[in-house]
Design an enzyme around this catalytic site. Structure first.
Site, mmCIF file in Angstrom:
data_model
loop_
_atom_site.group_PDB
_atom_site.id
_atom_site.type_symbol
_atom_site.label_atom_id
_atom_site.label_comp_id
_atom_site.label_asym_id
_atom_site.label_seq_id
_atom_site.Cartn_x
_atom_site.Cartn_y
_atom_site.Cartn_z
ATOM 1 N N TYR A 95 0.822 -1.215 0.000
ATOM 2 C CA TYR A 95 0.000 0.000 0.000
ATOM 3 C C TYR A 95 0.855 1.264 0.000
ATOM 4 O O TYR A 95 0.330 2.364 -0.026
ATOM 5 C CB TYR A 95 -1.077 -0.008 1.073
ATOM 6 C CG TYR A 95 -0.749 -0.430 2.485
ATOM 7 C CD1 TYR A 95 0.436 -0.074 3.117
ATOM 8 C CD2 TYR A 95 -1.694 -1.165 3.216
ATOM 9 C CE1 TYR A 95 0.694 -0.454 4.427
ATOM 10 C CE2 TYR A 95 -1.452 -1.544 4.528
ATOM 11 C CZ TYR A 95 -0.255 -1.188 5.119
ATOM 12 O OH TYR A 95 0.000 -1.543 6.420
ATOM 13 N N LYS A 120 4.932 3.435 5.104
ATOM 14 C CA LYS A 120 5.587 2.491 4.185
ATOM 15 C C LYS A 120 5.927 3.161 2.857
ATOM 16 O O LYS A 120 6.906 2.788 2.204
ATOM 17 C CB LYS A 120 4.696 1.272 3.955
ATOM 18 C CG LYS A 120 4.532 0.373 5.184
ATOM 19 C CD LYS A 120 5.820 -0.321 5.596
ATOM 20 C CE LYS A 120 5.555 -1.433 6.615
ATOM 21 N NZ LYS A 120 6.779 -2.082 7.061
HETATM 22 C C1 HXC Z 1 -6.663 2.904 17.661
HETATM 23 C C2 HXC Z 1 -4.694 2.713 18.848
HETATM 24 C C3 HXC Z 1 -4.710 1.310 18.711
HETATM 25 C C4 HXC Z 1 -5.791 0.724 17.984
HETATM 26 C C5 HXC Z 1 -2.962 1.869 19.857
HETATM 27 N N1 HXC Z 1 -3.594 2.997 19.555
HETATM 28 N N2 HXC Z 1 -3.613 0.818 19.342
HETATM 29 N N3 HXC Z 1 -5.651 3.503 18.321
HETATM 30 N N4 HXC Z 1 -6.732 1.551 17.478
HETATM 31 N N5 HXC Z 1 -5.869 -0.588 17.825
HETATM 32 C C6 HXC Z 1 -3.214 4.350 19.964
HETATM 33 C C7 HXC Z 1 -3.194 4.509 21.467
HETATM 34 O O1 HXC Z 1 -4.486 4.789 21.970
HETATM 35 C C8 HXC Z 1 -2.225 5.676 21.637
HETATM 36 O O2 HXC Z 1 -2.853 6.899 21.347
HETATM 37 C C9 HXC Z 1 -1.224 5.447 20.528
HETATM 38 O O3 HXC Z 1 -1.864 4.596 19.555
HETATM 39 C C10 HXC Z 1 0.009 4.743 21.028
HETATM 40 O O4 HXC Z 1 -0.402 3.547 21.664
HETATM 41 P P1 HXC Z 1 0.548 2.766 22.698
HETATM 42 O O5 HXC Z 1 -0.106 1.492 23.028
HETATM 43 O O6 HXC Z 1 0.972 3.689 23.785
HETATM 44 O O7 HXC Z 1 1.835 2.566 21.783
HETATM 45 P P2 HXC Z 1 2.995 1.536 21.865
HETATM 46 O O8 HXC Z 1 3.051 0.822 23.168
HETATM 47 O O9 HXC Z 1 4.189 2.246 21.429
HETATM 48 O O10 HXC Z 1 2.564 0.407 20.800
HETATM 49 C C11 HXC Z 1 2.662 0.540 19.456
HETATM 50 C C12 HXC Z 1 1.436 -0.055 18.716
HETATM 51 C C13 HXC Z 1 1.185 -1.496 19.071
HETATM 52 C C14 HXC Z 1 1.662 0.121 17.243
HETATM 53 C C15 HXC Z 1 0.231 0.760 19.100
HETATM 54 O O11 HXC Z 1 0.117 -2.016 18.304
HETATM 55 C C16 HXC Z 1 2.337 -2.381 18.862
HETATM 56 O O12 HXC Z 1 3.256 -2.401 19.662
HETATM 57 N N6 HXC Z 1 2.400 -3.137 17.780
HETATM 58 C C17 HXC Z 1 3.590 -3.992 17.503
HETATM 59 C C18 HXC Z 1 3.611 -4.766 16.343
HETATM 60 C C19 HXC Z 1 2.752 -4.416 15.163
HETATM 61 O O13 HXC Z 1 2.125 -3.374 15.128
HETATM 62 N N7 HXC Z 1 2.744 -5.341 14.216
HETATM 63 C C20 HXC Z 1 1.993 -5.178 13.006
HETATM 64 C C21 HXC Z 1 2.941 -5.179 11.887
HETATM 65 S S1 HXC Z 1 2.028 -5.859 10.534
HETATM 66 P P3 HXC Z 1 -3.412 7.864 22.552
HETATM 67 O O14 HXC Z 1 -3.965 9.034 21.828
HETATM 68 O O15 HXC Z 1 -4.461 7.057 23.256
HETATM 69 O O16 HXC Z 1 -2.215 8.193 23.412
HETATM 70 C C22 HXC Z 1 2.059 -4.749 9.254
HETATM 71 C C23 HXC Z 1 1.356 -5.065 7.978
HETATM 72 C C24 HXC Z 1 0.295 -6.084 8.114
HETATM 73 O O17 HXC Z 1 2.601 -3.732 9.348
HETATM 74 C C25 HXC Z 1 -0.572 -6.157 6.898
HETATM 75 C C26 HXC Z 1 -1.549 -7.301 7.082
HETATM 76 C C27 HXC Z 1 -2.497 -7.477 6.001
HETATM 77 P P1 NAP Z 2 4.759 -8.656 13.735
HETATM 78 O O1 NAP Z 2 4.923 -10.107 14.018
HETATM 79 O O2 NAP Z 2 3.757 -7.889 14.501
HETATM 80 O O3 NAP Z 2 6.188 -7.993 13.868
HETATM 81 C C1 NAP Z 2 6.431 -6.678 14.188
HETATM 82 C C2 NAP Z 2 7.731 -6.644 14.955
HETATM 83 O O4 NAP Z 2 8.133 -5.296 15.122
HETATM 84 C C3 NAP Z 2 7.631 -7.277 16.321
HETATM 85 O O5 NAP Z 2 8.618 -8.278 16.459
HETATM 86 C C4 NAP Z 2 7.902 -6.130 17.279
HETATM 87 O O6 NAP Z 2 8.687 -6.579 18.384
HETATM 88 C C5 NAP Z 2 8.690 -5.174 16.410
HETATM 89 N N1 NAP Z 2 8.516 -3.795 16.850
HETATM 90 C C6 NAP Z 2 7.377 -3.076 16.869
HETATM 91 N N2 NAP Z 2 7.599 -1.847 17.371
HETATM 92 C C7 NAP Z 2 8.931 -1.790 17.656
HETATM 93 C C8 NAP Z 2 9.776 -0.797 18.188
HETATM 94 N N3 NAP Z 2 9.289 0.405 18.528
HETATM 95 N N4 NAP Z 2 11.093 -1.077 18.340
HETATM 96 C C9 NAP Z 2 11.589 -2.287 18.002
HETATM 97 N N5 NAP Z 2 10.834 -3.276 17.493
HETATM 98 C C10 NAP Z 2 9.517 -3.029 17.320
HETATM 99 O O7 NAP Z 2 4.415 -8.409 12.198
HETATM 100 P P2 NAP Z 2 4.874 -9.139 10.845
HETATM 101 O O8 NAP Z 2 3.650 -9.540 10.129
HETATM 102 O O9 NAP Z 2 5.919 -10.156 11.121
HETATM 103 O O10 NAP Z 2 5.497 -7.915 10.084
HETATM 104 C C11 NAP Z 2 6.875 -7.822 9.810
HETATM 105 C C12 NAP Z 2 7.072 -6.818 8.702
HETATM 106 O O11 NAP Z 2 6.380 -7.241 7.531
HETATM 107 C C13 NAP Z 2 6.539 -5.429 9.045
HETATM 108 O O12 NAP Z 2 7.408 -4.450 8.494
HETATM 109 C C14 NAP Z 2 5.211 -5.403 8.328
HETATM 110 O O13 NAP Z 2 4.793 -4.096 8.023
HETATM 111 C C15 NAP Z 2 5.536 -6.201 7.075
HETATM 112 N N6 NAP Z 2 4.366 -6.771 6.399
HETATM 113 C C16 NAP Z 2 3.785 -7.899 6.879
HETATM 114 C C17 NAP Z 2 2.718 -8.438 6.176
HETATM 115 C C18 NAP Z 2 2.080 -9.716 6.598
HETATM 116 O O14 NAP Z 2 1.155 -10.193 5.909
HETATM 117 N N7 NAP Z 2 2.513 -10.350 7.674
HETATM 118 C C19 NAP Z 2 2.240 -7.819 5.022
HETATM 119 C C20 NAP Z 2 2.837 -6.662 4.593
HETATM 120 C C21 NAP Z 2 3.924 -6.146 5.271
HETATM 121 P P3 NAP Z 2 8.473 -6.006 19.868
HETATM 122 O O15 NAP Z 2 7.004 -5.975 20.116
HETATM 123 O O16 NAP Z 2 9.246 -6.970 20.713
HETATM 124 O O17 NAP Z 2 9.089 -4.632 19.858
#
Ligand code: HXC
Ligand code: NAP
Length: 313
Positions: free
Chosen positions: A176, A191
């Site tokens: 995207y 991204k």
């Molecule tokens: C709306 C949200 C939210 C949600 C958090 N926030 N989760 N808002 N919906 N589900 C808001 C919170 O309310 C807060 O705003 C702000 O975001 C920060 O939240 P924190 O929890 O304090 O942040 P933090 O602890 O730094 O956590 C980061 C995170 C969390 C992104 C919010 O989800 C996380 O740690 N994710 C880790 C891995 C991850 O995201 N993996 C996905 C990668 S997959 P306020 O205003 O309340 O302070 C990918 C592609 C996948 O990228 C594609 C698949 C098809």
């Molecule tokens: P995931 O399992 O949720 O992995 C995300 C990782 O990022 C976690 O290991 C997390 O570890 C780390 N992370 C998040 N915030 C961080 C921070 N502030 N500092 C250091 N580490 C942090 O997701 P995934 O599906 O494997 O995704 C991996 C990559 O692929 C991402 O770039 C995602 O955008 C991309 N991607 C995935 C898909 C899919 O279908 N899976 C599709 C398109 C793109 P901690 O929580 O320990 O920090």
């Protein structure tokens, strides 16, 4: 949600479509054995999902691994999965913080030497209508996904420039970046920045021997996906059937691609973003399924400007 790559959801299709073939089994290598012997690879977010799978492929080819992420349970998972494959060192690091990144590199240098390869895999994401995102929610996703990728790349490059040694960066992106991502405005914008950064840094740092590429996964379900993402995917009857390949991707397919890009065999590829998604991102037409709003897709009620940012139950 299914993570069965072959569950194509086309029960009625007895003639014709067969989809793209399944890949070789886990454990097979796409490169010669020992291709990464003596090499050090740092993977951010390498304790879960795709990062862990990518790290494993480097390890199978002989690399010493450094895994950096925030959560102890994810670092422990990296240790458990990767230690049987080769040397691994984990380090707690929030990639939003330049000092923590510098410390992670110090740990890597002390354990194995300066990383030859940096895989910027860590990212943040959750589905939300754009109008519901709080300012901090927006900033958090952009800060981790785009700023974190830049800060890690910066640290890697500065150390290599100083040492006058070559290196390779692989930035994990998402398609995207090109198409826009309704329901994922923050992540899609970040991204797009990551993809653009690949193109800039490849030119800036090429003369110093630093290769910079992007790697875009298609839909690759895995057991570590966050609850938000799992819920979102579960709204699809069959994720495989929604792909031109009639299957989803498997994590090891990203590992093979990453190990190729950073290998000597990919040395002249730089500034490129390789999409591993079975052509799913090109699947756009002048006519499409009927429009549903992101609010409806995510099961949200009507927009309300008052009160807390709506979050899934
Ligand atoms: C709306 C949200 C939210 C949600 C958090 N926030 N989760 N808002 N919906 N589900 C808001 C919170 O309310 C807060 O705003 C702000 O975001 C920060 O939240 P924190 O929890 O304090 O942040 P933090 O602890 O730094 O956590 C980061 C995170 C969390 C992104 C919010 O989800 C996380 O740690 N994710 C880790 C891995 C991850 O995201 N993996 C996905 C990668 S997959 P306020 O205003 O309340 O302070 C990918 C592609 C996948 O990228 C594609 C698949 C098809
Ligand atoms: P995931 O399992 O949720 O992995 C995300 C990782 O990022 C976690 O290991 C997390 O570890 C780390 N992370 C998040 N915030 C961080 C921070 N502030 N500092 C250091 N580490 C942090 O997701 P995934 O599906 O494997 O995704 C991996 C990559 O692929 C991402 O770039 C995602 O955008 C991309 N991607 C995935 C898909 C899919 O279908 N899976 C599709 C398109 C793109 P901690 O929580 O320990 O920090």
């Amino acid at each position: 949600m299914t993570d069965d790559a072959t569950d194509d959801g086309h029960e009625g299709w007895t003639d014709g479509p067969i989809g793209l073939p399944a890949p070789p089994p886990l454990g097979e290598a796409a490169l010669p054995a020992g291709s990464y012997d003596g090499r050090v690879v740092l993977v951010t977010g390498g304790g879960t999902g795709l990062g862990k799978a990518i790290a494993a492929e480097f390890a199978r080819l002989g690399a010493s691994l450094v895994v950096a992420s925030r959560k102890p349970e994810h670092l422990a998972a990296a240790e458990e999965a990767l230690a049987p494959l080769g040397p691994v060192r984990t380090v707690a690091c929030d990639i939003r913080d330049a000092d923590q990144i510098a410390t992670a590199f110090d740990v890597a240098v002390e354990a194995f030497g300066l990383p030859d390869v940096l895989v910027n895999n860590a990212a943040a994401n959750f589905p939300s209508p754009a109008e519901d995102l709080s300012p901090n929610a927006w900033r958090t996703v952009v800060d981790i996904t785009l700023n974190g990728t830049y800060l890690c790349s910066r640290e890697f490059a500065r150390r290599h420039l100083e040492a006058r040694t070559p290196g390779s960066i692989v930035n994990v992106g998402a398609s995207y970046a090109w198409t826009g991502g309704p329901g994922f405005a923050h992540s899609a914008a970040a991204k797009a920045g990551v993809k653009n950064l690949v193109e800039t840094l490849a030119v800036e740092w090429g003369p110093y021997g630093i290769q910079v590429n992007g790697l875009v996964p298609g839909l690759v379900p895995h057991e570590d996906m966050t609850a938000d993402i799992v819920d979102n995917l579960a709204r699809n009857r069959s994720n495989a059937a929604s792909q031109p390949a009639l299957r989803v991707g498997l994590p090891r397919e990203l590992g093979w691609a990453a190990t190729f890009l950073a290998s000597p065999y990919g040395a002249f590829i730089s500034g490129h973003t390789l999409v591993v998604d079975g052509a799913n991102w090109q699947r756009r037409h002048l006519t499409n399924p009927p429009v549903t709003t992101v609010r409806d897709q995510l099961g949200r009620g009507p927009f309300a400007s008052e009160g807390p940012t709506p979050r899934p139950a």
